[in-house]
Design an enzyme around this catalytic site. Structure first.
Site, short mmCIF file in Angstrom:
data_model
loop_
_atom_site.label_atom_id
_atom_site.label_comp_id
_atom_site.label_asym_id
_atom_site.label_seq_id
_atom_site.Cartn_x
_atom_site.Cartn_y
_atom_site.Cartn_z
N GLU A 11 0.66 -1.01 0.14
CA GLU A 11 0.04 0.19 0.14
C GLU A 11 0.82 1.48 0.16
O GLU A 11 1.50 1.54 1.02
CB GLU A 11 -0.93 0.06 1.19
CG GLU A 11 -1.55 -1.17 1.37
CD GLU A 11 -3.10 -1.26 0.35
OE1 GLU A 11 -3.27 0.24 0.08
OE2 GLU A 11 -3.54 -2.15 0.05
N CYS A 15 -1.98 9.80 2.40
CA CYS A 15 -1.44 8.94 1.02
C CYS A 15 -2.64 9.33 0.29
O CYS A 15 -2.27 9.21 -1.20
CB CYS A 15 -1.30 7.42 1.37
SG CYS A 15 -2.97 6.73 1.89
P1 NAD Z 1 7.88 4.71 4.98
O1 NAD Z 1 8.24 3.86 3.85
O2 NAD Z 1 9.39 5.73 5.35
O3 NAD Z 1 8.13 3.77 6.21
C1 NAD Z 1 6.85 2.81 6.48
C2 NAD Z 1 7.36 1.88 7.35
O4 NAD Z 1 8.53 1.12 6.77
C3 NAD Z 1 7.91 2.21 8.58
O5 NAD Z 1 7.24 1.34 9.71
C4 NAD Z 1 9.11 2.18 8.61
O6 NAD Z 1 9.97 1.71 9.75
C5 NAD Z 1 9.21 1.16 7.78
N1 NAD Z 1 10.74 0.79 7.08
C6 NAD Z 1 11.65 1.74 6.83
N2 NAD Z 1 12.44 1.42 6.00
C7 NAD Z 1 12.36 -0.13 5.83
C8 NAD Z 1 12.99 -0.90 5.09
N3 NAD Z 1 14.29 -0.70 4.53
N4 NAD Z 1 12.42 -2.22 5.22
C9 NAD Z 1 11.31 -2.40 5.68
N5 NAD Z 1 10.57 -1.53 6.32
C10 NAD Z 1 11.21 -0.18 6.34
O7 NAD Z 1 6.63 5.56 4.87
P2 NAD Z 1 6.21 6.71 5.89
O8 NAD Z 1 7.11 7.93 5.72
O9 NAD Z 1 6.08 6.25 7.28
O10 NAD Z 1 4.89 6.89 5.17
C11 NAD Z 1 4.49 7.93 4.31
C12 NAD Z 1 4.31 6.91 3.05
O11 NAD Z 1 3.22 5.86 3.24
C13 NAD Z 1 3.80 8.03 1.83
O12 NAD Z 1 4.32 7.54 0.68
C14 NAD Z 1 2.32 7.62 2.01
O13 NAD Z 1 1.85 7.85 0.78
C15 NAD Z 1 2.52 6.06 1.97
N6 NAD Z 1 1.03 5.72 2.66
C16 NAD Z 1 0.31 4.83 1.98
C17 NAD Z 1 -0.94 4.58 2.42
C18 NAD Z 1 -1.74 3.58 1.59
O14 NAD Z 1 -2.74 3.13 1.95
N7 NAD Z 1 -1.64 3.31 0.27
C19 NAD Z 1 -1.35 4.97 3.50
C20 NAD Z 1 -0.59 5.91 4.40
C21 NAD Z 1 0.66 6.15 3.83
#
Ligand code: NAD
Length: 479
Positions: free
Chosen positions: A220, A254
């Protein structure tokens, strides 16, 4: 709560995973009462600690209205649980399928089964909704779950993990908090399914890690979701709904409208209506004489994200864009409140049109013809959401059929996510797979095909030696 900082995090994760997995493999059938009980406990966890969770989220953001957390996180989570409680028993039933005519009177069916242990990785922007929603689907489908929350919401993460441990055994649900290293170790576990919500960049890394174990993933992700104001839109309504969708959680959503495509010549009208919206809905925002922060306007999650947003505006301005503040006075913001701003005259090469904005900055992109607007959208990565404002049914049909996005709202923003009977997910760089409602149940289930042979059947006729009887039979059957 386990304090995994005290121990070797990798070993703790493997231990918790191992315990969940051995039970999941021993108790493969998960009857409805067990699933119902887990869903009810999830509901109780959210309801009984609502204030505590909202306060923790507000602390993590610096400021976020308790009402906004209720509206955007608690209510949709509870509605999702309610929907699952009302429908899971039906979803669990084996479904009859057609049997090929050569094999009648045998029967075919599909039997949904739990996958086993699922992993859920949540981001910071809706920390409650984006763990509760996937958990609802995972529990409805009869799974055990491990969740990894975001390091950017440490207060919520600590409260949620502690409270979850009061409602669930570690073998049913185990919640981990930690940064990138822990996230990587988490995603390396051989889950039966991994649902990741976060950025497109990290989504790729998660998929790579999961591929080592052939773990199926639901991703997502994010992206730039356009809002298109059509030639015969109800313009004031369109501006209101776009601004409402953009400014909830200060654009850190998002599916927030990322930029607006609007008919040439309507830019000034948009700005006037957007300023009126901000003045009415967020009175006092940006007022240099205000004594306190506007209470309903959410802050940016941290300093680095605040700086990133400021840089996006500076970059656009340096390339010739004009910045127009939507807040009265545009005084010094309180804390990390980033005052809403529209950008006009933005070149498509500006950073703000290249990356997901994820904040209260709204580029206005005028178009000359609808075809030009659609070409603009279709020339870019497929977005997570698409918002069309239009009254003409023919135009609505044309736009719906000639664009591809994760989801769509017509004459609205955001609300497709709140419909439990609509799958929610992205496409291409905005995501892979979907969940919510029955689609969530399907995501976390194995639909096992079952063929039941009948006592009376023709199979003997197809055994060797084939001879002439076989050819005669085939002449009858293959037509
Ligand atoms: P992010 O990708 O930085 O982090 C998301 C999660 O991934 C966190 O728990 C983080 O600790 C973990 N993570 C970080 N590096 C990782 C790695 N190398 N391997 C595995 N996990 C890792 O995202 P964010 O800044 O927390 O959230 C914002 C983003 O999420 C935006 O792009 C937004 O559009 C998206 N988002 C999507 C939805 C949806 O339903 N499609 C909903 C909310 C947010």
């Amino acid at each position: 709560m386990d304090d995994i900082a005290m121990e070797d995090p990798g070993a703790v994760l493997e231990d918790r995973f191992g315990r969940q997995r051995s039970l999941a493999r021993a108790e493969i059938e998960v009857p409805w009462p067990v699933r119902r009980d887990r869903l009810q406990r999830l509901r109780a966890l959210l309801l009984e600690h609502e204030q505590e969770f909202a306060a923790a989220i507000a602390a993590d953001f610096g400021a976020r209205a308790r009402q906004e957390t209720r509206l955007l996180e608690l209510f949709p989570s509870l509605e999702g649980i309610r929907h699952a409680l009302g429908h899971t028993r039906t979803w669990m039933r084996p479904r009859a399928r057609h049997t090929g005519r050569w094999f009648l009177p045998a029967r075919s069916e599909v039997l949904p089964q739990p996958l086993g242990v699922v992993g859920i990785v949540a981001p910071w922007n809706y920390p409650l909704l984006l763990v509760a929603g996937p958990l609802t689907a995972a529990f409805a489908a009869g799974n055990r779950a491990m969740a990894k929350l975001s390091e950017f919401t440490p207060a919520f993460g600590a409260r949620f993990a502690a409270r979850a441990a009061e409602y669930f055994t570690a073998e049913e649900l185990w919640v981990a908090n930690g940064g990138v290293e822990l996230a990587q170790a988490f995603c390396a576990l051989p889950f039966d399914h991994l649902l990741f919500t976060g950025s497109t960049r990290v989504g790729g890394q998660v998929m790579r890690a999961a591929s080592e174990n052939l773990t199926p993933v639901t991703l997502e992700l994010g992206g730039k979701s356009p809002a298109l104001i059509g030639p015969s839109a109800d313009f004031p309504k369109a501006v209101e709904r776009i601004m409402a969708g953009k400014l909830l959680n200060a654009g850190q959503t998002c599916i927030a409208p990322d930029y607006v495509l609007l008919p040439e010549g309507r830019v000034a009208a948009f700005i006037a209506a957007a300023r009126a919206f901000v003045a009415t809905r967020y009175p006092g925002l940006g007022d240099p004489k205000a004594a306190a922060a506007q209470p309903d306007y959410t802050s940016i999650i941290d300093g680095a994200h605040f700086e990133r947003l400021a840089r996006l505006v500076e970059d656009a301005v340096s390339l010739g864009a004009e910045r127009v503040s939507l807040a009265d006075g545009a005084g010094t913001p309180f804390g990390r409140q980033f005052l809403p701003v529209v950008l006009t005259g933005v070149p498509a090469s500006a950073q703000v049109m290249q990356e997901e904005i994820f904040g209260p900055i709204l580029p206005l992109m005028p178009y000359r013809s609808l075809a030009e607007a659609l070409a603009f959208v279709n020339a870019r990565p497929r977005p997570l959401a698409f918002y069309l404002f239009e009254r003409d049914a023919r135009v609505i049909r044309e736009v719906l059929h000639s664009t591809v996005s994760g989801g769509v709202c017509v004459n609205e923003t955001l609300l497709h996510i709140a419909q439990d009977d609509l799958p929610f997910g992205g496409i291409g760089p905005s995501g892979m797979g979907a969940y919510h409602g029955e689609k969530g149940f399907e995501t976390f289930s194995h639909y096992k095909p079952v063929f039941r042979q009948s006592r009376l059947n023709l199979m003997k006729l197809f055994l060797p030696p084939y001879g002439r009887r076989f050819d005669a039979l085939v002449r009858v059957l293959v037509r």
